[in-house]
Design a protein around this motif. Structure first.
Motif, mmCIF file in Angstrom:
data_model
loop_
_atom_site.group_PDB
_atom_site.id
_atom_site.type_symbol
_atom_site.label_atom_id
_atom_site.label_comp_id
_atom_site.label_asym_id
_atom_site.label_seq_id
_atom_site.Cartn_x
_atom_site.Cartn_y
_atom_site.Cartn_z
ATOM 1 N N GLU A 221 0.810 -0.951 -0.282
ATOM 2 C CA GLU A 221 -0.160 0.048 0.539
ATOM 3 C C GLU A 221 0.646 1.279 0.138
ATOM 4 O OE1 GLU A 221 -3.117 2.328 2.548
ATOM 5 O OE2 GLU A 221 -3.057 0.290 3.473
ATOM 6 N N ARG A 222 2.302 1.256 1.136
ATOM 7 C CA ARG A 222 2.858 2.455 0.834
ATOM 8 C C ARG A 222 3.748 2.119 -0.392
ATOM 9 N NH1 ARG A 222 6.434 3.958 5.416
ATOM 10 N NH2 ARG A 222 5.032 4.957 6.525
ATOM 11 N N GLN A 223 3.868 1.839 -1.556
ATOM 12 C CA GLN A 223 4.168 1.588 -2.905
ATOM 13 C C GLN A 223 3.013 2.624 -3.248
ATOM 14 O OE1 GLN A 223 6.054 -2.241 -3.339
ATOM 15 N NE2 GLN A 223 7.824 -1.458 -2.597
ATOM 16 N N ILE A 224 2.066 1.704 -3.507
ATOM 17 C CA ILE A 224 0.944 2.723 -4.615
ATOM 18 C C ILE A 224 0.754 3.455 -4.087
ATOM 19 C CG2 ILE A 224 -1.326 2.607 -4.327
ATOM 20 C CD1 ILE A 224 -1.301 -1.145 -3.889
ATOM 21 N N ALA A 225 1.300 4.647 -3.119
ATOM 22 C CA ALA A 225 0.839 5.859 -2.689
ATOM 23 C C ALA A 225 1.470 6.173 -3.179
ATOM 24 C CB ALA A 225 1.097 5.989 -0.858
ATOM 25 N N LEU A 226 2.732 6.007 -3.423
ATOM 26 C CA LEU A 226 4.150 7.135 -3.378
ATOM 27 C C LEU A 226 4.217 7.535 -4.972
ATOM 28 C CD1 LEU A 226 6.827 6.279 -0.642
ATOM 29 C CD2 LEU A 226 5.249 7.758 -1.070
ATOM 30 N N ALA A 227 3.546 6.397 -5.939
ATOM 31 C CA ALA A 227 3.342 6.390 -7.489
ATOM 32 C C ALA A 227 2.955 6.346 -7.707
ATOM 33 C CB ALA A 227 3.333 4.477 -7.405
ATOM 34 N N GLN A 228 2.153 8.052 -7.387
ATOM 35 C CA GLN A 228 0.892 8.322 -8.618
ATOM 36 C C GLN A 228 1.644 10.331 -7.837
ATOM 37 O OE1 GLN A 228 -2.595 7.437 -6.091
ATOM 38 N NE2 GLN A 228 -3.094 5.943 -7.664
ATOM 39 N N GLU A 229 1.081 11.095 -8.586
ATOM 40 C CA GLU A 229 1.166 12.177 -8.773
ATOM 41 C C GLU A 229 0.209 12.593 -8.450
ATOM 42 O OE1 GLU A 229 3.433 13.662 -12.682
ATOM 43 O OE2 GLU A 229 5.894 13.076 -11.257
ATOM 44 N N VAL A 230 -0.312 13.376 -7.771
ATOM 45 C CA VAL A 230 -1.257 14.480 -7.536
ATOM 46 C C VAL A 230 -1.099 16.197 -7.814
ATOM 47 C CG1 VAL A 230 -2.761 15.017 -5.761
ATOM 48 C CG2 VAL A 230 -1.817 12.824 -5.636
ATOM 49 N N ASP A 231 -1.722 16.861 -8.225
ATOM 50 C CA ASP A 231 -2.104 17.729 -8.532
ATOM 51 C C ASP A 231 -2.289 18.469 -7.344
ATOM 52 O OD1 ASP A 231 -2.201 20.657 -9.278
ATOM 53 O OD2 ASP A 231 -3.305 20.550 -11.269
ATOM 54 N N LEU A 232 -2.103 19.852 -6.844
ATOM 55 C CA LEU A 232 -2.107 20.026 -5.400
ATOM 56 C C LEU A 232 -2.959 20.993 -6.023
ATOM 57 C CD1 LEU A 232 0.788 19.419 -2.531
ATOM 58 C CD2 LEU A 232 -1.328 18.484 -3.032
ATOM 59 N N PHE B 21 -8.919 31.134 -1.329
ATOM 60 C CA PHE B 21 -7.406 29.576 -1.995
ATOM 61 C C PHE B 21 -6.581 30.446 -2.669
ATOM 62 C CE2 PHE B 21 -6.435 27.550 -5.606
ATOM 63 C CZ PHE B 21 -6.271 26.908 -5.064
ATOM 64 N N GLU B 22 -5.168 30.643 -2.262
ATOM 65 C CA GLU B 22 -4.933 31.247 -3.220
ATOM 66 C C GLU B 22 -3.066 29.680 -3.765
ATOM 67 O OE1 GLU B 22 -2.515 33.807 -0.901
ATOM 68 O OE2 GLU B 22 -4.600 34.744 -0.252
ATOM 69 N N THR B 23 -2.810 30.412 -4.680
ATOM 70 C CA THR B 23 -1.796 29.641 -5.831
ATOM 71 C C THR B 23 -0.635 30.468 -6.267
ATOM 72 O OG1 THR B 23 -1.637 27.612 -6.428
ATOM 73 C CG2 THR B 23 -3.021 29.388 -7.698
ATOM 74 N N CYS B 24 0.468 29.210 -5.628
ATOM 75 C CA CYS B 24 2.265 30.106 -6.577
ATOM 76 C C CYS B 24 2.165 29.981 -7.665
ATOM 77 C CB CYS B 24 3.296 29.452 -5.814
ATOM 78 S SG CYS B 24 3.227 27.945 -6.101
ATOM 79 N N ALA B 25 1.218 28.594 -8.451
ATOM 80 C CA ALA B 25 0.844 28.198 -10.224
ATOM 81 C C ALA B 25 0.102 27.410 -10.243
ATOM 82 C CB ALA B 25 2.683 27.065 -10.085
ATOM 83 N N PRO B 26 -0.558 28.098 -11.264
ATOM 84 C CA PRO B 26 -1.203 26.592 -12.390
ATOM 85 C C PRO B 26 -1.607 25.209 -11.765
ATOM 86 C CG PRO B 26 -0.253 27.936 -13.875
ATOM 87 C CD PRO B 26 0.476 28.256 -12.878
ATOM 88 N N ARG B 27 0.108 24.644 -11.631
ATOM 89 C CA ARG B 27 -0.004 23.938 -11.487
ATOM 90 C C ARG B 27 1.618 22.999 -10.496
ATOM 91 N NH1 ARG B 27 1.399 18.023 -13.616
ATOM 92 N NH2 ARG B 27 -0.440 16.882 -13.841
ATOM 93 N N VAL B 28 0.458 21.919 -9.303
ATOM 94 C CA VAL B 28 2.264 21.937 -8.526
ATOM 95 C C VAL B 28 1.677 20.409 -7.335
ATOM 96 C CG1 VAL B 28 3.597 22.221 -5.732
ATOM 97 C CG2 VAL B 28 1.909 24.002 -7.109
ATOM 98 N N VAL B 29 2.506 19.419 -7.989
ATOM 99 C CA VAL B 29 3.258 18.042 -8.813
ATOM 100 C C VAL B 29 3.202 17.039 -6.908
ATOM 101 C CG1 VAL B 29 3.070 16.232 -9.539
ATOM 102 C CG2 VAL B 29 2.269 18.158 -10.600
ATOM 103 N N ALA B 30 3.156 17.262 -6.544
ATOM 104 C CA ALA B 30 3.015 16.178 -5.050
ATOM 105 C C ALA B 30 3.160 14.562 -5.819
ATOM 106 C CB ALA B 30 2.710 16.081 -4.189
ATOM 107 N N HIS B 31 4.322 13.890 -5.123
ATOM 108 C CA HIS B 31 4.393 12.503 -4.688
ATOM 109 C C HIS B 31 3.152 12.144 -3.904
ATOM 110 C CE1 HIS B 31 6.627 12.752 -8.470
ATOM 111 N NE2 HIS B 31 7.262 13.398 -7.618
ATOM 112 N N GLY B 32 1.982 11.186 -4.839
ATOM 113 C CA GLY B 32 1.855 10.380 -3.521
ATOM 114 C C GLY B 32 0.093 10.248 -3.929
ATOM 115 N N ASN B 33 -1.156 10.072 -3.208
ATOM 116 C CA ASN B 33 -2.249 9.584 -3.552
ATOM 117 C C ASN B 33 -3.405 10.428 -3.253
ATOM 118 O OD1 ASN B 33 -3.251 9.443 -1.668
ATOM 119 N ND2 ASN B 33 -2.571 6.813 -1.337
ATOM 120 N N ARG B 34 -4.805 10.876 -3.637
ATOM 121 C CA ARG B 34 -5.295 11.201 -3.380
ATOM 122 C C ARG B 34 -5.717 11.428 -2.080
ATOM 123 N NH1 ARG B 34 -8.277 15.291 -5.208
ATOM 124 N NH2 ARG B 34 -9.951 14.550 -5.071
#
Length: 150
Positions: free
Chosen positions: A3-14, A38-51
């Motif tokens: 489960e931990r590997q699956i959790a880190l295998a995805q990219e999430v657009d924060l 709601f404020e953001t520094c960029a139109p897309r910020v990607v993190a590794h993890g899952n929803r």
């Protein structure tokens, strides 16, 4: 694959994911005489993890809406380096309690609503994704919770 590997295998657009959570809480905020910005520094910020990591954001927004004074605004900021900050202007968190608040069943007092599991679950989610969660004082009063994703 664990489960931990699956959790880190995805990219999430924060930006997209956090914006969706903010949208879900808008009605509650308005009903409670508060707003969410709601404020953001960029139109897309990607993190590794899952929803599931977004559950941590939802918990922080829910807590911030409870802490925010009537007529005030909770600020949710998606920042550089895959960070999310949830800022309120309530009573804040005493320095001595900054570590304890992430322990299961901890509540400020018996009058505090909830089970005391929300922040513990948020910490566990972030730990599982090799991220971090912390709290600091909001300038002018209140609490700023920060999530740092990997």
């Amino acid at each position: 694959m664990t489960e931990r590997q699956i959790a880190l295998a995805q990219e999430v657009d924060l930006v997209t994911s956090v914006r969706e959570v903010v949208f879900l809480y808008l009605r509650l905020a308005i009903e409670c005489d508060r707003m969410i910005e709601f404020e953001t520094c960029a139109p897309r910020v990607v993190a590794h993890g899952n929803r599931r990591a977004i559950d941590a954001v939802a918990n922080l927004i829910d807590n911030a809406l409870r802490a925010e004074p009537s007529g005030g605004a909770v600020v949710v900021l998606v920042g550089p380096g895959a960070t999310v900050a949830v800022i309120d202007h309530g009573e804040g968190v005493a320095q001595a309690e900054c570590e304890m608040i992430f322990e299961p069943f901890w509540r400020k007092s018996e009058a505090t609503p909830g089970t005391g599991l929300g922040l513990a679950i948020a910490k566990e989610l972030m730990d599982n994704m090799h991220g971090k969660i912390g709290v600091e004082e909001t300038p002018g009063g209140g609490a700023t919770f920060k999530l740092i994703f990997s």
